[in-house]
Design a protein around this motif. Structure first.
Motif, PDB file in Angstrom:
ATOM      1  N   MET A 134     -25.052  -0.369 -14.457  1.00 33.92           N
ATOM      2  CA  MET A 134     -25.045  -0.231 -13.125  1.00 33.92           C
ATOM      3  C   MET A 134     -24.986   0.985 -12.361  1.00 33.92           C
ATOM      4  N   LYS A 135     -25.662   1.289 -11.254  1.00 35.49           N
ATOM      5  CA  LYS A 135     -25.631   2.687 -10.677  1.00 35.49           C
ATOM      6  C   LYS A 135     -24.964   2.385  -9.178  1.00 35.49           C
ATOM      7  N   GLY A 136     -24.518   3.191  -8.637  1.00 39.11           N
ATOM      8  CA  GLY A 136     -23.877   3.144  -7.142  1.00 39.11           C
ATOM      9  C   GLY A 136     -24.520   4.013  -6.086  1.00 39.11           C
ATOM     10  N   ILE A 137     -24.692   3.619  -5.186  1.00 38.81           N
ATOM     11  CA  ILE A 137     -25.284   4.249  -4.002  1.00 38.81           C
ATOM     12  C   ILE A 137     -24.214   3.954  -2.604  1.00 38.81           C
ATOM     13  N   ILE A 138     -23.940   5.153  -2.031  1.00 41.43           N
ATOM     14  CA  ILE A 138     -23.194   5.158  -0.708  1.00 41.43           C
ATOM     15  C   ILE A 138     -24.211   5.762   0.410  1.00 41.43           C
ATOM     16  N   LEU A 139     -24.533   4.996   1.402  1.00 40.70           N
ATOM     17  CA  LEU A 139     -25.370   5.490   2.534  1.00 40.70           C
ATOM     18  C   LEU A 139     -24.350   6.148   3.526  1.00 40.70           C
ATOM     19  N   ALA A 140     -24.582   7.161   3.615  1.00 41.08           N
ATOM     20  CA  ALA A 140     -23.854   8.322   4.696  1.00 41.08           C
ATOM     21  C   ALA A 140     -24.516   8.854   5.462  1.00 41.08           C
ATOM     22  N   GLU A 171     -21.842   6.594 -12.243  1.00 43.24           N
ATOM     23  CA  GLU A 171     -23.131   7.626 -11.720  1.00 43.24           C
ATOM     24  C   GLU A 171     -23.540   6.956 -10.259  1.00 43.24           C
ATOM     25  N   ILE A 172     -23.069   7.806  -9.415  1.00 39.54           N
ATOM     26  CA  ILE A 172     -23.082   7.586  -7.916  1.00 39.54           C
ATOM     27  C   ILE A 172     -23.873   8.398  -7.209  1.00 39.54           C
ATOM     28  N   MET A 173     -24.710   7.849  -6.245  1.00 40.89           N
ATOM     29  CA  MET A 173     -25.827   8.928  -5.447  1.00 40.89           C
ATOM     30  C   MET A 173     -25.229   8.591  -3.969  1.00 40.89           C
ATOM     31  N   ILE A 174     -25.012   9.632  -3.201  1.00 43.71           N
ATOM     32  CA  ILE A 174     -24.726   9.881  -1.818  1.00 43.71           C
ATOM     33  C   ILE A 174     -25.904   9.964  -1.110  1.00 43.71           C
ATOM     34  N   ILE A 175     -26.348   9.207   0.041  1.00 43.45           N
ATOM     35  CA  ILE A 175     -27.469   9.466   0.642  1.00 43.45           C
ATOM     36  C   ILE A 175     -27.000  10.038   2.083  1.00 43.45           C
ATOM     37  N   SER A 176     -27.523  11.255   2.560  1.00 40.58           N
ATOM     38  CA  SER A 176     -27.008  11.434   3.971  1.00 40.58           C
ATOM     39  C   SER A 176     -28.084  12.262   4.630  1.00 40.58           C
ATOM     40  N   THR A 177     -27.817  13.027   5.807  1.00 41.14           N
ATOM     41  CA  THR A 177     -29.119  13.919   6.210  1.00 41.14           C
ATOM     42  C   THR A 177     -29.196  15.119   5.557  1.00 41.14           C
ATOM     43  N   SER A 178     -30.216  15.877   6.037  1.00 41.49           N
ATOM     44  CA  SER A 178     -30.530  17.244   5.194  1.00 41.49           C
ATOM     45  C   SER A 178     -29.472  18.156   5.847  1.00 41.49           C
ATOM     46  N   ASP A 226     -35.891   6.801  -8.144  1.00 41.09           N
ATOM     47  CA  ASP A 226     -35.962   7.431  -9.264  1.00 41.09           C
ATOM     48  C   ASP A 226     -34.361   7.592  -9.874  1.00 41.09           C
ATOM     49  N   PHE A 227     -33.385   7.340  -9.179  1.00 42.56           N
ATOM     50  CA  PHE A 227     -32.100   7.386  -9.576  1.00 42.56           C
ATOM     51  C   PHE A 227     -31.794   5.945 -10.070  1.00 42.56           C
ATOM     52  N   ILE A 228     -32.233   4.892  -9.628  1.00 39.56           N
ATOM     53  CA  ILE A 228     -31.997   3.396 -10.111  1.00 39.56           C
ATOM     54  C   ILE A 228     -32.471   3.299 -11.149  1.00 39.56           C
ATOM     55  N   GLU A 229     -34.049   3.412 -11.196  1.00 39.89           N
ATOM     56  CA  GLU A 229     -34.837   3.322 -12.497  1.00 39.89           C
ATOM     57  C   GLU A 229     -34.828   1.574 -12.772  1.00 39.89           C
ATOM     58  N   ASP A 230     -34.495   1.272 -13.833  1.00 42.45           N
ATOM     59  CA  ASP A 230     -34.380  -0.119 -14.169  1.00 42.45           C
ATOM     60  C   ASP A 230     -32.978  -0.726 -14.305  1.00 42.45           C
ATOM     61  N   ASP A 231     -32.042  -0.117 -13.616  1.00 41.54           N
ATOM     62  CA  ASP A 231     -30.692  -0.431 -13.621  1.00 41.54           C
ATOM     63  C   ASP A 231     -30.508  -1.320 -12.434  1.00 41.54           C
ATOM     64  N   ASN A 232     -29.218  -2.192 -12.393  1.00 40.66           N
ATOM     65  CA  ASN A 232     -28.839  -2.788 -11.290  1.00 40.66           C
ATOM     66  C   ASN A 232     -28.235  -1.747 -10.562  1.00 40.66           C
ATOM     67  N   TYR A 257     -27.388  -5.320  -6.353  1.00 35.63           N
ATOM     68  CA  TYR A 257     -28.901  -5.974  -6.490  1.00 35.63           C
ATOM     69  C   TYR A 257     -29.361  -5.851  -7.934  1.00 35.63           C
ATOM     70  N   ASP A 258     -30.160  -6.361  -8.466  1.00 34.80           N
ATOM     71  CA  ASP A 258     -31.006  -6.196  -9.487  1.00 34.80           C
ATOM     72  C   ASP A 258     -32.103  -5.103  -9.167  1.00 34.80           C
ATOM     73  N   HIS A 259     -32.846  -4.575 -10.325  1.00 33.42           N
ATOM     74  CA  HIS A 259     -33.534  -3.441  -9.965  1.00 33.42           C
ATOM     75  C   HIS A 259     -34.899  -3.774  -9.068  1.00 33.42           C
ATOM     76  N   ARG A 260     -34.927  -5.134  -9.087  1.00 31.55           N
ATOM     77  CA  ARG A 260     -36.138  -5.601  -8.027  1.00 31.55           C
ATOM     78  C   ARG A 260     -36.118  -4.985  -6.773  1.00 31.55           C
ATOM     79  N   ALA A 261     -34.786  -4.820  -6.306  1.00 29.80           N
ATOM     80  CA  ALA A 261     -34.422  -4.507  -4.723  1.00 29.80           C
ATOM     81  C   ALA A 261     -35.446  -3.358  -4.241  1.00 29.80           C
ATOM     82  N   VAL A 262     -35.537  -2.175  -5.024  1.00 32.06           N
ATOM     83  CA  VAL A 262     -36.307  -1.303  -4.689  1.00 32.06           C
ATOM     84  C   VAL A 262     -37.944  -1.770  -4.366  1.00 32.06           C
TER      85      VAL A 262
END
Length: 310
Positions: free
Chosen positions: A1-7, A48-55, A95-101, A176-181
Motif C-alpha cells: 500500500m502506497k500513500g499520497i497526500i494532495l497538497a 512510502e508516501i508521495m506529496i503532490i503540490s505546486t511547482s 509511476d509511484f503507485i505502479e501495481d500497488d493499492n 483504492y486498488d491500482h485500477r484507480a489510475v
C-alpha cells in the motif's frame, strides 16, 4: 500500500494568508497543516508516501520534511502544474503507485478520535477495491454525500445535493486498488473544469466495488480549508492537547512509537528544538519510553491507539 497526500491548489478560500504561502504549510495551532494528513498515513502503517503540490511550493515541503529519513519513512514529491481535481493526483503518481493499492488523502483534512488507528488499519487490511469514509454532518448539502443501507452497502453518491439522501459526508480519505489510475484517466472534467472524485467513486459503485467505513461518535473530522475552519481546527487541537497532555499529529512521536526511529534520534530531534514546547515534548517522550506509565498512557492515545507493527 502506497500513500499520497494532495497538497496543491491555489488556496483562494484562505486568501490573503495563502497569497505567498501554500495553505498546507500554515500552522494548525503548533504544527504545519501537512503534519496532520502525514500522521494519518504513518499511523496506517504506510512507509512510502508521495506529496503532490505546486511547482512553487514543492521545494518548501522538501525543506520541511526532506526525504522522510528522519521519520523512518520514504517521502517522494511530484508537482501539479494547475489544480485539475483530486483524481489527477492518481495520474500524476502513476509511476509511484505502479501495481500497488493506494491511500489518497487531502492535505487539509484532520482526523481525530479514539480507535481511529484501528479503524483505518482494519479498513486497509480488509480493503477490496475502493473504500471511502463517511462522517455525519449537520449540513450535508455542502458536501459529497454517501447513501447506504443497514448493511453499510453503498447505494448512491451525490455531490452537494439540494435534498441529501443521508447526513453522512464523504471525507477526504480514500483507499483504492491500482485500477484507480486508469479510471481517473478516463474521467471527463465537470462543469467547473475539474475531475471530480465523486465521479471516480461512482465508477467503483457501478461495479458494486465501493465500500464505506463510518466514523461515528467520538471521532472528529475537520476540513481546514477556510479561515473559520482553520481557526476552529487550531482551537480544537490546542484544547485537546492541553487537556490530555498528548500532542496530535506529532510525527516524531509516531515514528518512535512504531519503531521507525530510535530513542536517541527522538531525543536529539527534541534537543534541536528544546527552546519550544514541541521540542520539550519530544525530549519528555524519549525519556519516558521504558517507563510503565508511558506505555499505559500510549495504549489509550486517541491518535495512536494499540498499533501492532508489521
Amino acid at each position: 500500500m502506497k500513500g499520497i497526500i494532495l497538497a496543491g491548489g491555489s488556496g483562494t478560500r484562505l486568501s490573503p494568508s495563502t497569497d505567498s504561502m501554500n495553505k498546507h504549510l500554515l500552522p494548525v495551532f503548533d504544527k504545519p497543516m501537512i503534519y496532520y494528513p502525514l500522521s494519518v498515513l504513518m499511523l496506517a502503517g504506510l512507509k512510502e508516501i508521495m506529496i503532490i503540490s505546486t511547482s512553487e511550493d514543492t521545494p518548501r515541503f522538501k525543506k520541511l520534511l526532506g526525504d522522510g529519513k528522519e521519520l523512518g519513512i520514504t517521502l517522494a514529491y511530484r508537482e501539479q502544474t494547475e489544480p485539475k481535481g483530486i483524481p489527477e493526483a492518481l495520474t500524476i503518481a502513476e509511476d509511484f503507485i505502479e501495481d500497488d493499492n493506494v491511500t489518497l488523502m487531502l492535505g487539509d483534512n484532520i482526523f481525530y478520535g479514539q480507535g481511529f488507528t484501528t479503524t483505518l488499519r482494519n479498513a486497509i487490511k480488509n480493503h477490496r477495491h475502493a473504500t471511502i469514509f463517511g462522517y455525519r454532518v449537520k449540513d450535508p448539502h455542502r458536501f459529497g454525500v454517501v447513501e447506504f443501507d443497514h448493511h453499510k452497502k453503498v447505494l448512491s453518491l451525490e455531490e452537494k445535493p439540494d435534498d441529501p439522501k443521508s447526513d453522512f459526508a464523504v471525507t477526504g480519505l480514500y483507499i483504492y486498488d491500482h485500477r484507480a489510475v486508469q479510471i481517473a484517466k478516463k474521467l471527463q472534467p465537470s462543469a467547473r473544469g475539474e475531475l471530480e472524485i465523486t465521479d471516480l467513486n461512482k465508477e467503483y459503485l457501478k461495479w458494486n466495488h465501493l465500500d464505506v467505513e463510518l466514523l461515528g461518535r467520538g471521532f472528529a473530522w475537520m476540513d481546514a480549508g477556510t479561515q473559520q475552519s482553520l481557526f476552529e481546527a487550531s482551537e480544537f487541537v490546542k484544547t485537546t492537547q492541553q487537556r490530555q497532555g498528548f500532542k496530535i499529529a506529532c510525527l516524531e512521536e509516531i515514528a518512535f512509537y512504531m519503531n521507525y526511529i530510535s530513542k536517541e534520534a527522538l531525543y536529539e530531534k527534541g534537543k534541536s528544538m528544546e527552546k519550544n514546547d514541541y521540542g520539550q515534548y519530544l525530549i519528555e517522550i524519549a525519556e519516558r519510553k521504558h517507563s510503565e506509565q508511558y506505555w499505559d498512557s500510549i495504549d489509550h492515545h486517541p491518535m495512536l491507539g494499540v498499533v501492532e507493527n508489521d
